[in-house]
Design an enzyme around this catalytic site. Structure first.
Site, short mmCIF file in Angstrom:
data_model
loop_
_atom_site.label_atom_id
_atom_site.label_comp_id
_atom_site.label_asym_id
_atom_site.label_seq_id
_atom_site.Cartn_x
_atom_site.Cartn_y
_atom_site.Cartn_z
N CYS A 127 4.90 4.33 -3.64
CA CYS A 127 6.09 3.84 -4.54
C CYS A 127 7.02 5.08 -4.36
O CYS A 127 6.84 6.31 -5.08
CB CYS A 127 5.70 3.32 -5.72
SG CYS A 127 7.59 2.63 -6.71
N THR A 189 7.97 1.13 0.98
CA THR A 189 9.43 1.34 1.39
C THR A 189 9.83 2.42 1.71
O THR A 189 9.24 3.61 1.42
CB THR A 189 10.21 0.73 0.21
OG1 THR A 189 9.81 1.54 -0.90
CG2 THR A 189 9.94 -0.85 -0.05
N GLY A 239 5.93 -3.70 6.64
CA GLY A 239 7.20 -3.20 6.61
C GLY A 239 8.17 -3.95 7.70
O GLY A 239 8.05 -3.81 8.73
#
Length: 295
Positions: A127, A189, A239
């Protein structure tokens, strides 16, 4: 377009209905929402990341749309151990629990709540917007190895989700493999930011967030490709995947399965939609295309 033979598959020690997995952080906060996604065609689901302490997350705004993507800075909100009963209605189903911590001991503690309740654990070492957690510790190969080893000692299948925000993701993948990981998930991300010209301040309350969606798909393909060459354990691609064509491309890069997150926001039947395009009786066996771009 190439299509695959439908059927169950085993990736990283977890038996799944198909190759399409709900990524952590999307509709993974309750047993009811996880069950709904499984019913809509997902082969496996991953829960919202659960940590050692209850966490309210970052102050808002926490989410915004960007060109060809989405940006969020949720800050890992979760109820900690109070989440455990949400799995009671999901016994026997392909549910992987995402966990996080600030140390190998915290990772192991949280993971220890779930053996017997879920067939696998995913380590959130990636994260990009939670200080002291995620990518803050997952960018160090030694820490990746230590956290993986600590959770693997519980005797459960372990997936390790890696961050793209490093100079050498293959080094982190090899570290996870040394620690005993059963699979690698790539990627989380990409660290990002937007500023409002009207307000003269960052759009997100946390300033920085994580970019997801189609904009990061080429980054994810590259990371999967590198990890496939560097590691022996399966790689799960994640992704920006939003179509069956994306799934095939990711598998050709080396993915044994894929996770889908942002695409569900615009289409809550995305697993059904992709599955209908991806699978066909008379299609090819997945082993024929996984990693074929390396030949």
């Amino acid at each position: 377009m190439i299509q695959l033979i439908p059927g169950d598959t085993d990736v990283g020690g977890v038996r799944m209905r198909n190759h399409l997995i709900l990524a952590a952080g999307i509709l993974g906060t309750t047993g009811a929402s996880l069950s709904r996604v499984l019913s809509s065609g997902a082969g496996c689901v991953v829960t919202k990341s659960i940590g050692p302490y209850p966490n309210e997350g970052h102050r808002g705004p926490c989410f915004c749309e960007t060109s060809h993507g989405l940006m969020n800075a949720m800050g890992l909100p979760n109820p900690s151990r109070e989440f455990v009963p949400e799995l009671d209605t999901l016994a026997g189903l392909p549910v992987v629990v995402s966990v996080y911590g600030g140390t190998p001991g915290e990772f192991r503690e949280v993971a220890s709540w779930f053996p017997g309740r879920a067939p696998g654990i995913e380590l959130n070492l990636s994260c990009p917007h939670a200080e002291g957690y995620g990518a803050a510790i997952g960018s160090d190969p030694d820490t990746v190895e230590a956290c993986t080893r600590a959770v693997k000692s519980l005797g459960v299948p372990v997936w390790v989700k890696l961050t793209p925000n490093v100079t050498d993701i293959a080094a982190c993948g090899r570290a996870a493999e040394r620690g005993g990981a059963d699979a690698i998930v790539a990627i989380n991300t990409v660290k990002a930011m937007r500023i409002s010209p009207e307000l003269r301040k960052p759009v997100l309350g946390n300033r920085f967030g994580g970019l997801s969606g189609p904009a990061i798909f080429p980054v994810a393909v590259r990371c999967v490709y590198e990890l496939y060459e560097a590691c022996e354990i399966p790689v799960i691609g994640c992704g920006g995947i939003s179509s069956a064509r994306d799934v095939i491309e990711m598998m050709m890069a080396g993915a044994s399965a894929v996770q889908i997150g942002s695409a569900i926001i615009g289409n809550d039947r995305v697993f059904e939609t992709i599955g209908n395009d991806l699978y066909a009786h008379g299609g090819v066996h997945p082993s024929e295309i996984i990693g074929c771009a390396h030949e």
